[in-house]
Design an enzyme around this catalytic site. Structure first.
Site, PDB file in Angstrom:
ATOM      1  N   THR A 157       0.784  -1.208  -0.064  1.00  0.00           N
ATOM      2  CA  THR A 157       0.062   0.069  -0.003  1.00  0.00           C
ATOM      3  C   THR A 157       0.715   1.337  -0.059  1.00  0.00           C
ATOM      4  O   THR A 157       1.951   1.409   0.447  1.00  0.00           O
ATOM      5  CB  THR A 157      -0.815   0.057   1.245  1.00  0.00           C
ATOM      6  OG1 THR A 157      -1.820  -0.975   1.093  1.00  0.00           O
ATOM      7  CG2 THR A 157      -1.790   1.305   1.414  1.00  0.00           C
ATOM      8  N   ARG A 185     -14.575  -6.981  -0.746  1.00  0.00           N
ATOM      9  CA  ARG A 185     -13.804  -6.426   0.658  1.00  0.00           C
ATOM     10  C   ARG A 185     -13.280  -5.045   0.461  1.00  0.00           C
ATOM     11  O   ARG A 185     -12.466  -4.821  -0.349  1.00  0.00           O
ATOM     12  CB  ARG A 185     -12.814  -7.617   0.788  1.00  0.00           C
ATOM     13  CG  ARG A 185     -11.922  -7.359   2.279  1.00  0.00           C
ATOM     14  CD  ARG A 185     -10.768  -6.569   1.844  1.00  0.00           C
ATOM     15  NE  ARG A 185     -10.037  -6.530   3.188  1.00  0.00           N
ATOM     16  CZ  ARG A 185      -8.715  -5.615   3.151  1.00  0.00           C
ATOM     17  NH1 ARG A 185      -8.492  -4.889   2.163  1.00  0.00           N
ATOM     18  NH2 ARG A 185      -8.053  -5.702   4.390  1.00  0.00           N
ATOM     19  N   VAL A 186     -13.504  -4.564   1.596  1.00  0.00           N
ATOM     20  CA  VAL A 186     -12.803  -3.137   1.428  1.00  0.00           C
ATOM     21  C   VAL A 186     -11.968  -2.999   3.033  1.00  0.00           C
ATOM     22  O   VAL A 186     -12.542  -3.508   4.016  1.00  0.00           O
ATOM     23  CB  VAL A 186     -13.873  -1.926   1.338  1.00  0.00           C
ATOM     24  CG1 VAL A 186     -13.257  -0.537   1.801  1.00  0.00           C
ATOM     25  CG2 VAL A 186     -14.562  -2.048   0.276  1.00  0.00           C
ATOM     26  N   THR A 208      -0.517   1.365   6.682  1.00  0.00           N
ATOM     27  CA  THR A 208      -0.516   0.333   5.927  1.00  0.00           C
ATOM     28  C   THR A 208      -0.514  -1.068   6.783  1.00  0.00           C
ATOM     29  O   THR A 208       0.297  -0.759   7.771  1.00  0.00           O
ATOM     30  CB  THR A 208       0.710   0.026   4.828  1.00  0.00           C
ATOM     31  OG1 THR A 208       0.888  -0.788   4.279  1.00  0.00           O
ATOM     32  CG2 THR A 208       2.088   0.622   5.595  1.00  0.00           C
TER      33      THR A 208
HETATM   34  N1  ASP Z   1      -4.237  -1.864   4.489  1.00  0.00           N
HETATM   35  C1  ASP Z   1      -4.372  -2.434   3.237  1.00  0.00           C
HETATM   36  C2  ASP Z   1      -5.757  -3.358   3.220  1.00  0.00           C
HETATM   37  O1  ASP Z   1      -6.110  -3.864   4.342  1.00  0.00           O
HETATM   38  C3  ASP Z   1      -3.423  -3.327   2.870  1.00  0.00           C
HETATM   39  C4  ASP Z   1      -1.832  -2.737   3.151  1.00  0.00           C
HETATM   40  O2  ASP Z   1      -1.691  -1.741   3.669  1.00  0.00           O
HETATM   41  O3  ASP Z   1      -1.054  -3.627   2.834  1.00  0.00           O
HETATM   42  O4  ASP Z   1      -6.474  -3.223   2.371  1.00  0.00           O
END
Ligand code: ASP
Length: 286
Positions: A157, A185-186, A208
């Site tokens: 991310t 999914r969010v 992230t």
């Molecule tokens: N936080 C992000 C999510 O769960 C994924 C990530 O940051 O790696 O969608």
């Protein structure tokens, strides 16, 4: 006049050593683009949008081109952008657009809403003049291979927080989410307060990591609130990740920028791709 500061991240996870250089370059490019805007009297909003768009376009991170695939082998993207006057815009589960950060900005600037999802977000992007791109062009070979081999690695991310010469701040986050996620999914990234937050009373943050954990503690709002009681942004960032670990066992990282330019970065994963730029120094690290 304030001194400009830009902090960026490209995800917290176990970055394979053969990908270090590409990640560092992706961060450095984003820092250069964003800092050039800030030094030329540009806004924190422009700096954050353009820094994130450069990482979305790089094909290196889990955002825009090269983002992770969901359980149907598709790319569904989430992003948010927030200014320190609390104006915010976000999109979630949007397909076929490579720069969701710019669409999130458009939501903020041209609609009475804060978050558009799925087909509605796509229709809005089209009406706003963004070019739709073919799903095959969104999928990188690296991600296709990881997905086919059912690899459990590779979150990247991206996010940025900026302070401009006029004291305005902005924070943004953009992601493809987690590999193999259910269609629809969010995660935390597009949720105001969870994956990002910005308020001139405290500062700005971008997160992230495991979204289902970050959203439970409203990580970025929590980090900004900790700025009120901690001496440094670093302590506020560390407290947020400690809280994440204690209450959810979640893994990830956060970048935090106090309204006076003090920087905090914390993570509980093996690596976090991260960097910052000030008038004195630009540095990208894994
Ligand atoms: N936080 C992000 C999510 O769960 C994924 C990530 O940051 O790696 O969608």
């Amino acid at each position: 006049m304030n001194k400009p500061v830009l902090v960026v991240h490209g995800g917290a996870w176990v970055v394979p050593s053969e990908e270090f250089d590409a990640h560092k370059k992706g961060l450095q490019d984003a820092l250069e683009i964003g800092m050039a805007i800030l030094k030329n009297n540009g806004s924190a909003l422009d700096a954050v949008e353009k820094a994130i768009a450069s990482m979305e376009n790089s094909g290196v991170f889990d955002a825009g081109i090269g983002a992770v695939l969901n359980d149907q082998g598709d790319v569904e993207l989430d992003a948010q952008i927030m200014k320190s006057n609390l104006e915010a815009g976000a999109v979630a589960a949007i397909r076929n657009y490579k720069n969701p950060i710019s669409i999130a900005r458009k939501v903020m600037e041209t609609t009475p809403h804060s978050l558009l999802v799925g087909d509605g977000a796509g229709e809005f992007a089209k009406k706003s003049g963004f070019s739709k791109i073919d799903m095959q062009r969104m999928i990188s070979k690296k991600e296709f291979d990881r997905f086919s081999q059912k690899k459990d690695e590779g979150f990247g991310t991206v996010g940025a927080v900026a302070l401009d010469l006029f004291g305005n701040m902005c924070a943004g986050t953009s992601t493809g989410g987690t590999r193999g996620k259910l269609h629809g999914r969010v995660g935390d990234s597009p949720l105001i307060g969870a994956g990002g937050y910005c308020d001139f009373e405290t500062g700005g943050a971008s997160a992230t990591g495991h979204g289902e954990s970050f959203m439970k503690i409203l990580a970025c709002k929590t980090a900004c609130d900790y700025l009120k009681i901690e001496k440094t942004a670093q302590l506020a960032a560390e407290n947020t990740i400690a809280l994440l670990e204690r209450r959810t066992s979640g893994k990830g990282g956060i970048i935090l920028l106090r309204k006076d330019g003090d920087i905090g970065i914390a993570f509980n994963t093996k690596n976090m791709a991260r960097g910052f730029a000030t008038n004195e120094k630009t540095e990208a690290m894994i």
